[in-house]
Every structure is written in C-alpha cells, then in structure tokens.
Enzyme design. Sequence first.
Site, PDB file in Angstrom:
ATOM      1  N   THR A 156     -11.134  26.169  30.250  1.00 30.82           N
ATOM      2  CA  THR A 156     -12.124  25.833  31.272  1.00 30.82           C
ATOM      3  C   THR A 156     -13.439  25.494  30.594  1.00 30.82           C
ATOM      4  O   THR A 156     -14.391  26.260  30.631  1.00 30.82           O
ATOM      5  CB  THR A 156     -12.291  27.009  32.238  1.00 30.82           C
ATOM      6  OG1 THR A 156     -12.449  28.200  31.471  1.00 30.82           O
ATOM      7  CG2 THR A 156     -11.096  27.143  33.140  1.00 30.82           C
ATOM      8  N   GLU A 192      -5.130   1.550   2.740  1.00 29.35           N
ATOM      9  CA  GLU A 192      -4.911   0.487   3.716  1.00 29.35           C
ATOM     10  C   GLU A 192      -5.051   0.990   5.139  1.00 29.35           C
ATOM     11  O   GLU A 192      -5.636   0.323   5.992  1.00 29.35           O
ATOM     12  CB  GLU A 192      -3.506  -0.113   3.520  1.00 29.35           C
ATOM     13  CG  GLU A 192      -3.301  -1.464   4.223  1.00 29.35           C
ATOM     14  CD  GLU A 192      -2.813  -1.350   5.661  1.00 29.35           C
ATOM     15  OE1 GLU A 192      -2.914  -2.351   6.396  1.00 29.35           O
ATOM     16  OE2 GLU A 192      -2.324  -0.271   6.080  1.00 29.35           O
ATOM     17  N   GLU A 193      -4.527   2.183   5.416  1.00 35.30           N
ATOM     18  CA  GLU A 193      -4.507   2.686   6.799  1.00 35.30           C
ATOM     19  C   GLU A 193      -5.906   3.042   7.315  1.00 35.30           C
ATOM     20  O   GLU A 193      -6.073   3.348   8.495  1.00 35.30           O
ATOM     21  CB  GLU A 193      -3.567   3.898   6.921  1.00 35.30           C
ATOM     22  CG  GLU A 193      -2.101   3.606   6.586  1.00 35.30           C
ATOM     23  CD  GLU A 193      -1.414   2.656   7.569  1.00 35.30           C
ATOM     24  OE1 GLU A 193      -2.051   2.200   8.522  1.00 35.30           O
ATOM     25  OE2 GLU A 193      -0.217   2.356   7.351  1.00 35.30           O
ATOM     26  N   ASP A 211      -0.414   4.402   0.917  1.00 37.69           N
ATOM     27  CA  ASP A 211      -0.847   5.440   1.870  1.00 37.69           C
ATOM     28  C   ASP A 211      -0.113   5.257   3.184  1.00 37.69           C
ATOM     29  O   ASP A 211       0.468   4.202   3.458  1.00 37.69           O
ATOM     30  CB  ASP A 211      -2.364   5.386   2.076  1.00 37.69           C
ATOM     31  CG  ASP A 211      -2.847   4.043   2.596  1.00 37.69           C
ATOM     32  OD1 ASP A 211      -2.324   2.994   2.134  1.00 37.69           O
ATOM     33  OD2 ASP A 211      -3.720   4.021   3.479  1.00 37.69           O
ATOM     34  N   ASP A 259       3.952  -6.265   3.841  1.00 34.16           N
ATOM     35  CA  ASP A 259       3.600  -5.268   4.866  1.00 34.16           C
ATOM     36  C   ASP A 259       3.726  -5.946   6.221  1.00 34.16           C
ATOM     37  O   ASP A 259       2.753  -6.122   6.942  1.00 34.16           O
ATOM     38  CB  ASP A 259       2.157  -4.787   4.619  1.00 34.16           C
ATOM     39  CG  ASP A 259       1.782  -3.606   5.515  1.00 34.16           C
ATOM     40  OD1 ASP A 259       2.668  -3.102   6.220  1.00 34.16           O
ATOM     41  OD2 ASP A 259       0.603  -3.229   5.513  1.00 34.16           O
ATOM     42  N   HIS A 264     -19.110  26.504  29.912  1.00 32.00           N
ATOM     43  CA  HIS A 264     -18.036  27.080  30.717  1.00 32.00           C
ATOM     44  C   HIS A 264     -18.057  26.376  32.072  1.00 32.00           C
ATOM     45  O   HIS A 264     -19.094  26.319  32.737  1.00 32.00           O
ATOM     46  CB  HIS A 264     -18.324  28.581  30.862  1.00 32.00           C
ATOM     47  CG  HIS A 264     -17.204  29.363  31.473  1.00 32.00           C
ATOM     48  ND1 HIS A 264     -16.574  28.968  32.631  1.00 32.00           N
ATOM     49  CD2 HIS A 264     -16.609  30.513  31.101  1.00 32.00           C
ATOM     50  CE1 HIS A 264     -15.648  29.852  32.936  1.00 32.00           C
ATOM     51  NE2 HIS A 264     -15.633  30.804  32.010  1.00 32.00           N
ATOM     52  N   HIS A 278       0.831  -1.219   0.000  1.00 27.88           N
ATOM     53  CA  HIS A 278       0.000   0.000   0.000  1.00 27.88           C
ATOM     54  C   HIS A 278       0.858   1.258   0.000  1.00 27.88           C
ATOM     55  O   HIS A 278       1.970   1.263   0.528  1.00 27.88           O
ATOM     56  CB  HIS A 278      -0.987   0.003   1.177  1.00 27.88           C
ATOM     57  CG  HIS A 278      -0.351   0.068   2.531  1.00 27.88           C
ATOM     58  ND1 HIS A 278      -0.056   1.248   3.162  1.00 27.88           N
ATOM     59  CD2 HIS A 278       0.046  -0.921   3.380  1.00 27.88           C
ATOM     60  CE1 HIS A 278       0.479   0.991   4.349  1.00 27.88           C
ATOM     61  NE2 HIS A 278       0.563  -0.302   4.511  1.00 27.88           N
ATOM     62  N   ASP A 285       6.492   1.382   6.516  1.00 25.93           N
ATOM     63  CA  ASP A 285       5.073   0.996   6.368  1.00 25.93           C
ATOM     64  C   ASP A 285       4.386   1.914   5.391  1.00 25.93           C
ATOM     65  O   ASP A 285       3.868   2.947   5.768  1.00 25.93           O
ATOM     66  CB  ASP A 285       4.407   1.037   7.753  1.00 25.93           C
ATOM     67  CG  ASP A 285       2.945   0.661   7.724  1.00 25.93           C
ATOM     68  OD1 ASP A 285       2.488   0.110   6.720  1.00 25.93           O
ATOM     69  OD2 ASP A 285       2.253   0.944   8.722  1.00 25.93           O
ATOM     70  N   HIS A 311       3.508   3.822  12.296  1.00 25.29           N
ATOM     71  CA  HIS A 311       2.392   4.533  12.955  1.00 25.29           C
ATOM     72  C   HIS A 311       2.863   5.471  14.069  1.00 25.29           C
ATOM     73  O   HIS A 311       2.067   6.260  14.554  1.00 25.29           O
ATOM     74  CB  HIS A 311       1.332   3.578  13.536  1.00 25.29           C
ATOM     75  CG  HIS A 311       0.593   2.781  12.509  1.00 25.29           C
ATOM     76  ND1 HIS A 311      -0.698   2.391  12.688  1.00 25.29           N
ATOM     77  CD2 HIS A 311       0.977   2.312  11.302  1.00 25.29           C
ATOM     78  CE1 HIS A 311      -1.095   1.694  11.611  1.00 25.29           C
ATOM     79  NE2 HIS A 311      -0.082   1.640  10.771  1.00 25.29           N
TER      80      HIS A 311
END
Lengths: 455, 455
Positions: free
Chosen positions: B315, B152-153, B89, B181, B213, B87, B120, B427
């Site tokens: 906050t 793939e990811e 991506d 892979d 808030h 892959h 990867d 990753h």
Amino acid sequence: TFNFLILQRLKDWVAIESVSTDPEKRHLVINMMLLAEERIRKLGGTVEMVDLDMQELPNGNKISLPPVILANIVKDPKKPTVCFYGHMDVQPAKIEDGWSTEPYILTEKNGNLYGRGASDDKGQVLAVLNAIEALQKHELPVNVKILLEGMEEVGSIGLNTLVKQRNSTFFSDVDYIVVTDSAWLSNKPGITYGTRGICYFFVEIECAKRDLHSGSFGGILHEAMNDLIFLLNTLVDSSGHILIPGIYEAVVPLTEKEKKLYEGIEYDLDQIMAKYGLEEFRNKTKEELLMQRSRYPSLSIHGIEGAFSAPGAKTVIPAKVTGKFSVMLVPNMEPSVVKKQVTDYLNKKFTELNSPNSIKVTSDTGSKPWLSDINETHLCYLHSLVFGKDADMIRAGGTIPIATHFQEVTRKSIMLLGIGGPDDASHGQDEKISRYNFIEGTKLYAAFLQELATV
Amino acid sequence: TFNFLILQRLKDWVAIESVSTDPEKRHLVINMMLLAEERIRKLGGTVEMVDLDMQELPNGNKISLPPVILANIVKDPKKPTVCFYGHMDVQPAKIEDGWSTEPYILTEKNGNLYGRGASDDKGQVLAVLNAIEALQKHELPVNVKILLEGMEEVGSIGLNTLVKQRNSTFFSDVDYIVVTDSAWLSNKPGITYGTRGICYFFVEIECAKRDLHSGSFGGILHEAMNDLIFLLNTLVDSSGHILIPGIYEAVVPLTEKEKKLYEGIEYDLDQIMAKYGLEEFRNKTKEELLMQRSRYPSLSIHGIEGAFSAPGAKTVIPAKVTGKFSVMLVPNMEPSVVKKQVTDYLNKKFTELNSPNSIKVTSDTGSKPWLSDINETHLCYLHSLVFGKDADMIRAGGTIPIATHFQEVTRKSIMLLGIGGPDDASHGQDEKISRYNFIEGTKLYAAFLQELATV
C-alpha cells in the site's frame, strides 16, 4: 550502541529484518517473535506461543506462519484487564530504495530514531513493555494481557480465526483492547476511534506467452501495457475523484456535528509537506484534508508487476502485466460491493478497447472500515484524562483490520492508542520514531495504565 | 555436456552470464571476451584486446568497459577481406522470468538449443568461427577480420569512437563488413539490408521526496502515478497509431516497386503466433505485417521504474516514477527531431493536467534507421548465390545501430548476414537457436566465404 537501555532495546529489535511479505525472510519474523517472548518473560509474564496453520503461497508451496504471542502479566481478579495488541513484522526496506541510513540499523539524528519498524510497530510495542517494566518497580495497577502477531503487514493471516477460538478463554476477562499501532497528528497524544478499510485490486493483462523484443514486434501487436495503461487511466480523474460508478453511494453524509470535530484537531500541514517534500495538497484547509483522509474513499495506483522496472533501458514488450491499485473504504462501504463495482467497471472498459488480449481482475479479501462510538464512556474518559492534556480524537486514513475484527468478535471496548508521530514515514523510506514520541509515549502508556486502575 | 564439439562450445559460452546492463556482472562480460579471444587464437588469429574509456554510471561511479576484440586471420593481399562483427554480451535472464529451462545452461529440446545468447549473439559468432575452422582444414579462401564487442545490448558504448579511430588502420583493407546479429524469416537464409532506428524515452514524475503510505495519504495528494499513467495513455491509440503530432511526417512514402518486395518473402504468421502465444496480429496479411515492422514507426511502453513491481500487495504511493517507452524509427526519421516532438508533446500534455508535480523527459542518444541500396552489386550477387537458394531480402524491425555507423564511417559495403531463426525469442524468455539454424548457418558462412573468394 545506545547508553540508554530502552533505546538499545529498540535497536536490537529493529536489527531483525522481520519482513512478513517475503517468504525467504520468514525465519527472521519467527526470530523476532522469540525475542519479544523473551522480553515479556523477563517482565514476569506467562507466554503462550500459538502455532497457526501453514500459509499457502501463490505458487502452491506451504510455509510456516510465525507463532502468535498470547501473554499474561500478573492476575488480580479485582483489577480491570487491558489487552494490548501489536505486531512484530515490518514492511520491506532496502537502502537502495532511497534511505539516508541503513534501514535495519537504528540511527539517531536530530532527535529522531531512524529504522524500519521504529514506529510501525516495534517502537510502539516496546514502549508498552517499557511502561509495564517501569510500573512494576512499584506495582502494576491493572492486569495486562498482550497479543503480538507477525503477519500484520500482509493482512494478519490466521489471526481472525485465533481471536474467535480464544474469545471465550483468553479474551473472556479482558475489559479493554488497546491497539498500539497508530499515530498522533501533533505533539499531543491522539486516540484513534476509526480507520478506513481497503480493497486491493490486481488487473492482469496478457498479450503473449513470453516477453517480446520491441524491435521485432513493435507495431504489429496489441501490447498488454497499452491495454493496462488505458484501464488504469480510467480509475480517477485529475482531481482525485474516483470514476467508478456508484462508489460514493454508500458514503455516510457529513453532519454539522461531525464537521465540528475536525476543527479542534491540531495538524500542521506545512510540517507534513516539508517532511515529505510535497508541493501542495489537493485540500486547501486542515479540516478538508482530515475529512478526505478520514471519511471519504480514495484510490491509489501502486505499480505494475511484470513490466520492466529496473534502472536503465530494455527494449521489451512485456507479455503479462498486472496493475495494482487499492480503494480505501469508509462507512458504510462494503468490500464485497466495492469489489463488484470495480470489477464490473474494468471489464466493461476493457470491452470498449476491443482488444484480443485476456484480462483477469482479482482482489484480496478486503477489510471493512471501523468506527467507534465517540460517546462511549471509555473513550470520553480517556480523552479528558490521558497525559494531562486533551487528546486529539482521530479517524485514521489507513486500515487496521484487526480493530474491526476485535470489535465484531469480542464486543469489548476497543481503542487505538499508538504513539507514532505525524511524519514517521511508516512503510516509506527513512521511517523513524522521534525520541520525544518514544519517551513521552512510554510515559503515556504508564499514565494510561494508572488511570485505568481508577475507572 | 554435448558429444558434438560445436554444441559444447556454445554451451560453454552460454554458461557465462555476460549481462552488460548490470554493472555487477561486468567481470563476466570481460571473462566472455577472454573466452572469445582464446577461441580466435586457436584459429591462428592475432588478437588485439582494445581497452576503452571508463563507463560513467547514473550514480556517478565509473566502471571498466569490457575490451573490444580486433582480430586478424591470415593475410594474403591478393584476396578480398571480410570483417565480421558480433557481440558477446546478452540481455538479462532469470528463471523466475518464466523460462522453461535454466537460461545459462544450454539445453536441447525438440531440435532447439535453449539458452540466453544462444541466438543473440553468441551462437551466431560461434557459427562464423566454426565455419572458419572448417575451411582452414583446406585453406581459408579470403582474409578474415573479426570485431567483437561486449556492450551491444546497452548501445555499444565506446564502439563508435573506436571505429573512427581505426578507420584508416584496421578497416583500411576491409572490403566487406558482415554483421552477424540478425535473423531469417523462414527456413531460408535471409539477408538484412535495413533496420529500424530507435529513440528511448524516460518520463519522470515526482510528487514527494519519499514514498508514502496510501492509507494515510490516499486522496489528499496529486499522486505521481496518476500523472504518469495519464501521460503514457496519450502516446498511442488502441489501434497502435502513434498520437504524437508530426511523427509520421518524415516517413518515406511506399512505392509500388517496394510493395512488391514484401510479396516474395516467406513468413509463416501462424507459426510465430503459436510460438509466442499471440491471439492475433494487428495486421491481417504477411505483407502488411512485414511493412509495419520494416518501414513504419512504432511505439512500445516497456515499464515503470520506482513504482511497486514485486509480487504481492503493497500500500504505497510511489514518490518518483519513471515511465519508459521507445519509438522505432524508419527512413527518414531523425532521432533529434523525434526527441523534440515527443518531449514537446509530453510537456504540453502535462501542462493540461495542471499538476503541482515535477516532470522530466529525457532520452538516450538514439540511433538512426539504416537502409542499404538493394541494387548494390555485393548484395545482389550474394542474393542469388548464397546457400544455393534465393535469400529473403529483409528489413529488420529491430535496430543495429552499429550497421549505420559502419556505413557512415567506413563507407564499406555492409550487410547483415545472421543465422537466427524467426522465433528465437532473443531478449525474451526461452531464447533459443534451432539446431537446424546453428548447423546450416555454419555451412552458410562457409559457403559465403567460398563465394566471396570468387567475386
């Protein structure tokens, strides 16, 4: 554009993304201060733009703080002097957060003016300046000073020092300090005579030097997220009771006399629930709710830094995660005591986990709760006269640290006379000020200045 | 730039930020597919760029999926045909995440090539293409087909359907499918014959229509974060044991024969701990660790969407928060069963809370674990011949859903023969491939193709 001049002015101010928490937007905060300066000069005021020290960022870099405006309009020693405080910076806002309108384009819908800062605090400051302008057509009845800062949303960095430095000069002839950063509880004007304080906590857990793939590492590791979730789950029980030992000890007991004060306040719970889409409050009555918010502490978990927070799915084991929560303080809780109680508790709980990971609990400097004497002449007087109606006497849930600081340093009479509405969503999505509050609030400030001249 | 051509090619590929999870980067994934197409054409391959259906985003918008490459290099019906899968991506990466180098600039340091996708999976695909190029100087000993995808990811969207559609055409003459892979556990080549599956879960809790808030609302509300933290804390205990009833029931019991397999694998626990900065593993021995990762389920909490996740302090009471976690599955856990177990458990736990807030538990489609028969001729044969050494026989912790799918649809012989290292941080921050793995891995693929011709 708005035909009505004072609305167009608010639109021009809201258009500037003066977010103080983001160093990359600092120049926009400075631009906003310059715009306010121009407005005050047009009222005939003399303006000093005070440079503060540099701000040191967490990464060690230094960055300019926005200047503070110290302004002075007319000077007749026979008249009393009132100093208005407000701030020109805003909380972050993006349309992706869930806004119905562009947050930096003031948009009128159903009588409300939507935009970041419309209520907190640009609209309130502008109402004061508009009231002054209106009174000047005849004659300004009192002396007015104005203090505007650009770092309120990140703890008013540098302002405390400045107030001390100018206590014997700028503040020497000030009789009253009015903070224009508060809200009404109904359609009636409200005077805020107390606020809660705050301690903000950061619990950092680290399990690795870098993020890991949960496929390859899932199951073989003490994951930082597990430890953090465990710790965050020990802070409050499901009824909202704070589980940190000793935290309620310093809370001033309720008296019958104080209890009666809450009964007279107008506050429409159903309206608030509808506005924010709430199913129910923890508190069953208006009085219980106002007391919880005014005179009892609370703890809220705000989020986690370092974990996966984007949309979609990511199979990551975050290496270092920081949980963020804060405790709202009430009299007589001391920030330093609360910090120790919370830190000790978290470290003790972490020990029980027997985790090989590292923990670091830190907190901001904290701010004390603030409470004026409701019997003070100044407050009583205004209470009965302002706006032709009895004002609601309010203790706010939020924190206005600068009020505490003004009181401690200057020893002047302090009040919060804001004009926000009960459902303005300051800090949230779709912040707004109602046209009613903006216009009637302007009149309120004018009436207030007139009345002050007769004291 | 690198003098060594095959390193420069990797640098050119890493430079393209082909992040499939981010719709705004989709054109870069497509660019990456075009670059791969060009490389394959230069090897004399015929390439079909297959358009898939549109992807529907969570907001309802539709966006093009990147094309899938189906390529074919030489054709001699007498020779066996191997199809490589990879892959193009990558996972997201930003230098602010804590990278030591720019993630999209391949950088060599101490024998490692750092960059997102270096391992990867761009580096692995490129090693296959480089091996083919080298063999072509003489003659390619087998027929080669190549399938490259760009999603793939994010779960190989659209690929399952395509494999089914082309099963009787593109795949009809394929003898072996090799997924490039996967990673080695040591300096020795590793053959992966099993992977875990996964179910990814989203628990959404909503307490209000908009963020609130915490000053004004702290204490009077059942906050969504409290409910979510409570729920996330019920998933695993401090020893990593998953608390969801029934989840371990389908796990295949360990046999003495299987146990022995883990003893022969080389795996340096200290090296991994040093690389990732871990204090300790949950498991005391190499065998226990490999078994936990290969043949037992695990649960990891990835993060929370909708809460405050930026640096600094805010906050806020977040109105709607979504906790994300996943369960890694092993034989014979079924995604549909796990989904029901987890969903029922969370809904039951939420009922115990008695909260007025709303809960929604959803999950992705899930992917099954995959396990080849280690006694299959193909695997055994390669096991003894590959690279002149006995390969490690590995069951991976991560999930390669496409391996399961290839097996179910095509019934071909499937193996994972990747060339990643044991500490590549795919990753994570500072993803890398070692120069050793990249070069020796290229030779491995060449040797593998040569050996395949003699089967």
